[in-house]
Design an enzyme around this catalytic site. Structure first.
Site, PDB file in Angstrom:
ATOM      1  N   ARG A  40      -3.591   9.834   3.315  1.00 26.41           N
ATOM      2  CA  ARG A  40      -2.572  10.616   3.817  1.00 26.41           C
ATOM      3  C   ARG A  40      -2.287  10.753   2.055  1.00 26.41           C
ATOM      4  O   ARG A  40      -1.316  11.783   2.166  1.00 26.41           O
ATOM      5  CB  ARG A  40      -1.692   9.747   4.713  1.00 26.41           C
ATOM      6  CG  ARG A  40      -0.452  10.814   4.744  1.00 26.41           C
ATOM      7  CD  ARG A  40      -0.828  11.375   6.395  1.00 26.41           C
ATOM      8  NE  ARG A  40       0.815  12.361   6.022  1.00 26.41           N
ATOM      9  CZ  ARG A  40       0.565  13.608   6.355  1.00 26.41           C
ATOM     10  NH1 ARG A  40      -0.263  14.380   6.624  1.00 26.41           N
ATOM     11  NH2 ARG A  40       1.759  14.126   6.509  1.00 26.41           N
TER      12      ARG A  40
ATOM     13  N   LYS B  60       1.246  -1.016   0.145  1.00 31.84           N
ATOM     14  CA  LYS B  60       0.175  -0.395   0.188  1.00 31.84           C
ATOM     15  C   LYS B  60       0.914   1.655   0.052  1.00 31.84           C
ATOM     16  O   LYS B  60       0.922   2.048  -0.975  1.00 31.84           O
ATOM     17  CB  LYS B  60      -1.331  -0.389   0.983  1.00 31.84           C
ATOM     18  CG  LYS B  60      -1.170   1.406   1.348  1.00 31.84           C
ATOM     19  CD  LYS B  60      -2.390   1.299   2.695  1.00 31.84           C
ATOM     20  CE  LYS B  60      -2.358   2.676   3.538  1.00 31.84           C
ATOM     21  NZ  LYS B  60      -1.412   3.359   3.986  1.00 31.84           N
ATOM     22  N   ASN B  61       2.073   1.456   0.886  1.00 37.43           N
ATOM     23  CA  ASN B  61       2.510   2.454   0.784  1.00 37.43           C
ATOM     24  C   ASN B  61       3.668   2.205  -0.244  1.00 37.43           C
ATOM     25  O   ASN B  61       3.963   3.283  -0.353  1.00 37.43           O
ATOM     26  CB  ASN B  61       3.787   2.421   2.725  1.00 37.43           C
ATOM     27  CG  ASN B  61       2.111   2.506   3.573  1.00 37.43           C
ATOM     28  OD1 ASN B  61       0.795   3.915   3.735  1.00 37.43           O
ATOM     29  ND2 ASN B  61       2.787   2.472   4.758  1.00 37.43           N
TER      30      ASN B  61
ATOM     31  N   ASP C  78       4.043   1.137  12.085  1.00 36.94           N
ATOM     32  CA  ASP C  78       2.690   0.304  11.714  1.00 36.94           C
ATOM     33  C   ASP C  78       3.061  -0.597  12.276  1.00 36.94           C
ATOM     34  O   ASP C  78       1.711  -1.511  12.041  1.00 36.94           O
ATOM     35  CB  ASP C  78       2.962   0.292  10.083  1.00 36.94           C
ATOM     36  CG  ASP C  78       2.621   1.735   9.536  1.00 36.94           C
ATOM     37  OD1 ASP C  78       2.885   2.526   9.697  1.00 36.94           O
ATOM     38  OD2 ASP C  78       2.585   1.166   8.064  1.00 36.94           O
TER      39      ASP C  78
ATOM     40  N   ASP D 268      -4.993   8.272   8.396  1.00 35.37           N
ATOM     41  CA  ASP D 268      -5.430   7.395   9.730  1.00 35.37           C
ATOM     42  C   ASP D 268      -5.322   8.155  11.035  1.00 35.37           C
ATOM     43  O   ASP D 268      -4.330   9.152  10.628  1.00 35.37           O
ATOM     44  CB  ASP D 268      -4.010   6.061   9.949  1.00 35.37           C
ATOM     45  CG  ASP D 268      -4.520   4.866   9.421  1.00 35.37           C
ATOM     46  OD1 ASP D 268      -5.793   4.400   8.742  1.00 35.37           O
ATOM     47  OD2 ASP D 268      -3.202   4.087   9.066  1.00 35.37           O
TER      48      ASP D 268
HETATM   49  C1  UD1 Z   1       4.276   6.856   6.134  1.00 35.68           C
HETATM   50  C2  UD1 Z   1       3.564   5.646   6.441  1.00 35.68           C
HETATM   51  C3  UD1 Z   1       2.686   4.873   7.147  1.00 35.68           C
HETATM   52  C4  UD1 Z   1       3.952   5.227   8.060  1.00 35.68           C
HETATM   53  C5  UD1 Z   1       5.081   6.788   8.040  1.00 35.68           C
HETATM   54  C6  UD1 Z   1       5.851   6.186   9.166  1.00 35.68           C
HETATM   55  C7  UD1 Z   1       2.149   6.266   3.863  1.00 35.68           C
HETATM   56  C8  UD1 Z   1       0.529   6.138   3.479  1.00 35.68           C
HETATM   57  N1  UD1 Z   1       2.513   6.140   5.055  1.00 35.68           N
HETATM   58  O1  UD1 Z   1       3.399   7.998   6.667  1.00 35.68           O
HETATM   59  O2  UD1 Z   1       2.347   4.242   7.480  1.00 35.68           O
HETATM   60  O3  UD1 Z   1       3.531   4.664   9.501  1.00 35.68           O
HETATM   61  O4  UD1 Z   1       5.411   6.656   7.402  1.00 35.68           O
HETATM   62  O5  UD1 Z   1       6.698   4.690   8.783  1.00 35.68           O
HETATM   63  O6  UD1 Z   1       2.870   6.010   3.220  1.00 35.68           O
HETATM   64  N2  UD1 Z   1       6.513  14.706  10.425  1.00 35.68           N
HETATM   65  C9  UD1 Z   1       7.361  16.131  10.005  1.00 35.68           C
HETATM   66  N3  UD1 Z   1       6.947  17.245   9.151  1.00 35.68           N
HETATM   67  C10 UD1 Z   1       6.763  16.167   8.439  1.00 35.68           C
HETATM   68  C11 UD1 Z   1       6.797  15.356   7.875  1.00 35.68           C
HETATM   69  C12 UD1 Z   1       6.485  14.621   9.109  1.00 35.68           C
HETATM   70  O7  UD1 Z   1       7.332  16.742  11.738  1.00 35.68           O
HETATM   71  O8  UD1 Z   1       6.216  17.549   7.422  1.00 35.68           O
HETATM   72  C13 UD1 Z   1       6.939  13.219  11.275  1.00 35.68           C
HETATM   73  C14 UD1 Z   1       5.370  12.780  11.563  1.00 35.68           C
HETATM   74  O9  UD1 Z   1       4.292  13.286  12.542  1.00 35.68           O
HETATM   75  C15 UD1 Z   1       6.000  11.634  11.851  1.00 35.68           C
HETATM   76  C16 UD1 Z   1       7.550  11.510  11.549  1.00 35.68           C
HETATM   77  O10 UD1 Z   1       8.036  12.617  10.743  1.00 35.68           O
HETATM   78  O11 UD1 Z   1       6.501  12.032  13.618  1.00 35.68           O
HETATM   79  C17 UD1 Z   1       7.288  10.348  10.546  1.00 35.68           C
HETATM   80  O12 UD1 Z   1       6.447  10.303   9.254  1.00 35.68           O
HETATM   81  P1  UD1 Z   1       6.164  10.759   8.022  1.00 35.68           P
HETATM   82  O13 UD1 Z   1       7.877   9.600   7.678  1.00 35.68           O
HETATM   83  O14 UD1 Z   1       6.429  11.105   6.773  1.00 35.68           O
HETATM   84  O15 UD1 Z   1       4.928   9.849   8.083  1.00 35.68           O
HETATM   85  P2  UD1 Z   1       4.069   9.414   6.648  1.00 35.68           P
HETATM   86  O16 UD1 Z   1       4.802   9.515   5.023  1.00 35.68           O
HETATM   87  O17 UD1 Z   1       2.709  10.232   6.833  1.00 35.68           O
END
Ligand code: UD1
Length: 420
Positions: A93, A23-24, A305, A117
């Site tokens: 997301r 999915k991701n 996850d 989520d």
């Molecule tokens: C993706 C995955 C999700 C997984 C996560 C971490 C998808 C659709 N989802 O989510 O299933 O749990 O990676 O492996 O692929 N953050 C910031 N600022 C930003 C971006 C992120 O502070 O601009 C922080 C977030 O709050 C979090 C951390 O960085 O604490 C990691 O987030 P990120 O890796 O960006 O997760 P997603 O890409 O949203």
């Protein structure tokens, strides 16, 4: 009419399960198709709710998208609409990943703030900061991220944290920028490597895929391609935990076991016999799991996850486990539901202490996100009685054929449609 899953505890899960594309990965690869005019084909796609939702997002941008089982075909026009603001965007997301490609192709993007989520704060500051360093302006206006650039120019970008989404967006903007971009402290998840593989097939020049330094030499245009999505390591690991928790014997195929090196080591520490098989791995558990500590971190650390499954295992393990969540603060909401099933668990900040019990006790419980929902089903499998797991649409967003696969492995689980 809402649906729920009715799970009767006690079965030992035995058999083989085939895992399809991640999915991701697939949702980001669909966004990457925006970068090239023409028809891109993705195979090994999972049949989950998020794929047609992402297809709707791309259709609103002007693409023709066909979802035919495991194959998704995306035909991208020469002129894209640069606004992704339909309700579909808010439902997942990964829709935010159209931001980078749109800025690259159209020099302007308006993307509704994404959904997905409810696992805690999910800011976009690093996405925006990366685009700004490439020469774009980026603001939040009326619930949308707005980004504009006359020209994207390569830059040296240090991420504060190896965010998957920020890495993906900056990477997809940088492939069409002029000059060289270096993304340091980039995310190293296998899904990012998969994206790099597809972009390279499309003509992008990327060095360092799979490492924390990605170097991108911008090119003028990309060509459409055909690409097979990598197997879903999170779904694969789910079945590994299911074997350990139910003292079962499950062979998982379709996943690169090296994407799960740390996870499989943790299952071994819990007492499982883990072996590698062609195109996957096998987990056999003959005893009650032993307590193991888990700390979530970006890849190659233990994936956030998978944290609910670690807690489900800890809830029935012999001993006390400490689970530390470093990415999403609200993921521990899952524990409140596990406590309904009698789990002896408490949290303090981003730590959870779980004292294992022989068995849980069936109760009605509510899924708050994809992985929490599956974690509750795993809890139900080792509970006395019948557990009703509600809000299972979350599970359908990420797990193809979930109930069918569970049943094939011997679980007593039914999908029930009725009023809550
Ligand atoms: C993706 C995955 C999700 C997984 C996560 C971490 C998808 C659709 N989802 O989510 O299933 O749990 O990676 O492996 O692929 N953050 C910031 N600022 C930003 C971006 C992120 O502070 O601009 C922080 C977030 O709050 C979090 C951390 O960085 O604490 C990691 O987030 P990120 O890796 O960006 O997760 P997603 O890409 O949203």
């Amino acid at each position: 009419m809402s649906e729920h899953f009715r799970v009767e505890g006690g079965a030992r899960l035995v058999g083989t399960v085939d895992v399809v594309g991640a999915k991701n990965s697939v949702l980001k690869l669909m966004a990457a198709a925006l970068l090239a005019e023409g028809t891109t084909t993705l195979t090994n796609c999972p049949e989950i709710l998020d794929v047609p939702l992402m297809a709707d997002v791309l259709r609103d941008l002007g693409c023709a998208v066909e979802v035919d089982g495991a194959t998704v075909t995306i035909t991208t026009p020469a002129e894209l609409n640069h606004e992704a603001t339909s309700p579909s965007v808010g439902k997942l997301r990964a829709s935010v990943c159209v931001l980078g490609p749109l800025v690259g192709r159209c020099k302007r993007a308006v993307v509704a703030l994404p959904g997905g989520d409810a696992i805690g704060q999910r800011p976009l500051d690093m996405h925006q900061s990366g685009l700004r360093q490439l020469g774009a302006s980026s603001t939040i206006e009326h619930g949308n991220v707005v980004a504009e650039a006359d020209e994207l120019r390569g830059a040296q970008i240090w991420l504060d944290f190896p965010s998957m989404g920020a890495t993906e967006n900056i990477l997809m903007a940088a492939v069409l920028a002029s000059g060289t971009t270096v993304i340091d402290n980039a995310a190293r998840e296998p899904e990012i490597s998969d994206l790099c593989t597809m972009l390279t097939q499309m003509g992008a020049k990327i060095e360092g895929a799979g490492t924390s330094t990605l170097t991108v030499h911008g090119v003028d245009r990309l060509e459409p391609t055909e690409h097979r999505v990598i197997g879903d390591r999170i779904v694969g690991a789910t079945w590994g935990f299911a074997a350990a928790i139910t003292r079962g014997d499950i062979t998982v195929r379709g996943v690169d076991p090296h994407h799960l090196d740390l996870v499989l080591e943790k299952l071994r520490m819990a007492g499982a016999d883990v072996s590698l098989v062609e195109d996957g791995f096998r987990v056999v558990m003959d005893e009650r799991p032993k307590a193991v500590d888990f700390v979530t971190l970006p890849y190659p650390g233990f994936a956030t996850d998978l944290q609910p499954f670690a807690i489900a295992m800890a809830a029935v393990a012999d001993g006390t486990s400490m689970i530390t969540e470093n990415l999403f603060e609200s993921r521990f909401r899952f524990i409140e539901e596990m406590v309904r099933m009698g789990a002896d668990a408490r949290t303090d900040g981003h730590h959870a202490v779980v004292r294992g019990l022989e068995r849980l006790s069936a109760a009605p419980v509510w899924a708050s996100d994809i992985r929490a929902g599956v974690g509750l089903v795993l809890g139900g499998l080792c509970a006395d009685g019948v557990t009703d797991v509600w809000d299972v649409f979350h599970i359908d967003r990420g797990y193809p054929q979930f109930v069918e696969n569970m049943q094939r492995l011997g679980a007593n689980i039914q999908r029930v449609a009725e009023q809550a």
